[in-house]
Design an enzyme around this catalytic site. Structure first.
Site, PDB file in Angstrom:
ATOM      1  N   HIS A   1       0.835  -1.204   0.000  1.00 43.58           N
ATOM      2  CA  HIS A   1       0.000   0.000   0.000  1.00 43.58           C
ATOM      3  C   HIS A   1       0.862   1.243   0.000  1.00 43.58           C
ATOM      4  O   HIS A   1       1.930   1.289   0.603  1.00 43.58           O
ATOM      5  CB  HIS A   1      -0.947   0.019   1.199  1.00 43.58           C
ATOM      6  CG  HIS A   1      -0.281  -0.194   2.524  1.00 43.58           C
ATOM      7  ND1 HIS A   1       0.096  -1.451   2.960  1.00 43.58           N
ATOM      8  CD2 HIS A   1       0.090   0.668   3.497  1.00 43.58           C
ATOM      9  CE1 HIS A   1       0.663  -1.338   4.144  1.00 43.58           C
ATOM     10  NE2 HIS A   1       0.690  -0.067   4.500  1.00 43.58           N
ATOM     11  N   LEU A   2       0.372   2.265  -0.686  1.00 48.02           N
ATOM     12  CA  LEU A   2       1.007   3.577  -0.687  1.00 48.02           C
ATOM     13  C   LEU A   2       0.209   4.475   0.254  1.00 48.02           C
ATOM     14  O   LEU A   2      -1.015   4.540   0.165  1.00 48.02           O
ATOM     15  CB  LEU A   2       0.955   4.202  -2.087  1.00 48.02           C
ATOM     16  CG  LEU A   2       1.966   3.776  -3.149  1.00 48.02           C
ATOM     17  CD1 LEU A   2       1.912   2.286  -3.399  1.00 48.02           C
ATOM     18  CD2 LEU A   2       1.736   4.548  -4.432  1.00 48.02           C
TER      19      LEU A   2
HETATM   20  P1  5GP Z   1       1.698   0.335   7.442  1.00 43.10           P
HETATM   21  O1  5GP Z   1       2.079   0.509   8.880  1.00 43.10           O
HETATM   22  O2  5GP Z   1       1.583  -1.148   7.098  1.00 43.10           O
HETATM   23  O3  5GP Z   1       2.548   1.079   6.481  1.00 43.10           O
HETATM   24  O4  5GP Z   1       0.275   0.983   7.293  1.00 43.10           O
HETATM   25  C1  5GP Z   1      -0.921   0.325   7.556  1.00 43.10           C
HETATM   26  C2  5GP Z   1      -1.984   1.381   7.636  1.00 43.10           C
HETATM   27  O5  5GP Z   1      -3.242   0.751   7.525  1.00 43.10           O
HETATM   28  C3  5GP Z   1      -2.002   2.158   8.950  1.00 43.10           C
HETATM   29  O6  5GP Z   1      -1.842   3.547   8.679  1.00 43.10           O
HETATM   30  C4  5GP Z   1      -3.356   1.840   9.557  1.00 43.10           C
HETATM   31  O7  5GP Z   1      -3.943   2.933  10.219  1.00 43.10           O
HETATM   32  C5  5GP Z   1      -4.160   1.388   8.360  1.00 43.10           C
HETATM   33  N1  5GP Z   1      -5.172   0.404   8.631  1.00 43.10           N
HETATM   34  C6  5GP Z   1      -5.016  -0.760   9.318  1.00 43.10           C
HETATM   35  N2  5GP Z   1      -6.158  -1.441   9.358  1.00 43.10           N
HETATM   36  C7  5GP Z   1      -7.078  -0.698   8.669  1.00 43.10           C
HETATM   37  C8  5GP Z   1      -8.451  -0.908   8.344  1.00 43.10           C
HETATM   38  O8  5GP Z   1      -9.082  -1.896   8.708  1.00 43.10           O
HETATM   39  N3  5GP Z   1      -9.076   0.064   7.619  1.00 43.10           N
HETATM   40  C9  5GP Z   1      -8.409   1.198   7.199  1.00 43.10           C
HETATM   41  N4  5GP Z   1      -9.119   2.084   6.490  1.00 43.10           N
HETATM   42  N5  5GP Z   1      -7.101   1.409   7.463  1.00 43.10           N
HETATM   43  C10 5GP Z   1      -6.448   0.467   8.197  1.00 43.10           C
END
Ligand code: 5GP
Ligand code: ZN
Length: 114
Positions: free
Chosen positions: A100-101
């Site tokens: 994801h970006l």
């Molecule tokens: P990472 O830490 O992997 O780069 O980012 C994951 C992102 O996904 C985090 O900013 C977190 O807030 C978001 N996130 C995690 N679970 C969910 C979800 O169920 N729905 C949404 N909309 N965002 C999520």
């Protein structure tokens, strides 16, 4: 992938605030925003991370980046400036293992990042 939260969001099995969708990508509001604009752009295809990409995925990655810019324009932050972040792996701070970006903006971003 059946137990992947972002695959479920892409398949609309889990609700999210979708701001853009096309044949290869979905963009939706981050549930825990770190800036006034914080949108996640994902591929519909399950890809674990940047480390899971191959030459054949170059077009997909380009599409995700261009989608990030499209979202920035849609959100009105393209002119003032914004940041695209791709956390990769444990030291990169990745917590959801579906590529994801993060599109972040609406305020001045700091450098260096934490
Ligand atoms: P990472 O830490 O992997 O780069 O980012 C994951 C992102 O996904 C985090 O900013 C977190 O807030 C978001 N996130 C995690 N679970 C969910 C979800 O169920 N729905 C949404 N909309 N965002 C999520
Ligand atoms: Zn997935």
């Amino acid at each position: 992938m059946s137990d992947c939260i972002f695959c479920k969001i892409a398949e609309k099995k889990i609700p999210s605030k979708i701001v853009h969708e096309d044949e290869r990508a979905v963009a939706f509001e981050d549930v825990n925003p770190q800036a006034p604009v914080h949108v996640l752009v994902i591929s519909k295809k399950h890809v674990v991370s940047m480390a899971d990409l191959h030459e054949a995925d170059a077009s997909l990655l380009g599409h995700l980046m261009l989608t990030g810019h499209k979202v920035a324009k849609q959100k009105g932050i393209a002119e003032g400036g914004y940041r695209i972040v791709v956390n990769t792996g444990a030291n990169g701070g990745q917590s959801v293992f579906h590529l994801h970006l993060h599109v972040l903006g609406g305020r001045a971003m700091h450098w260096p990042p934490g």
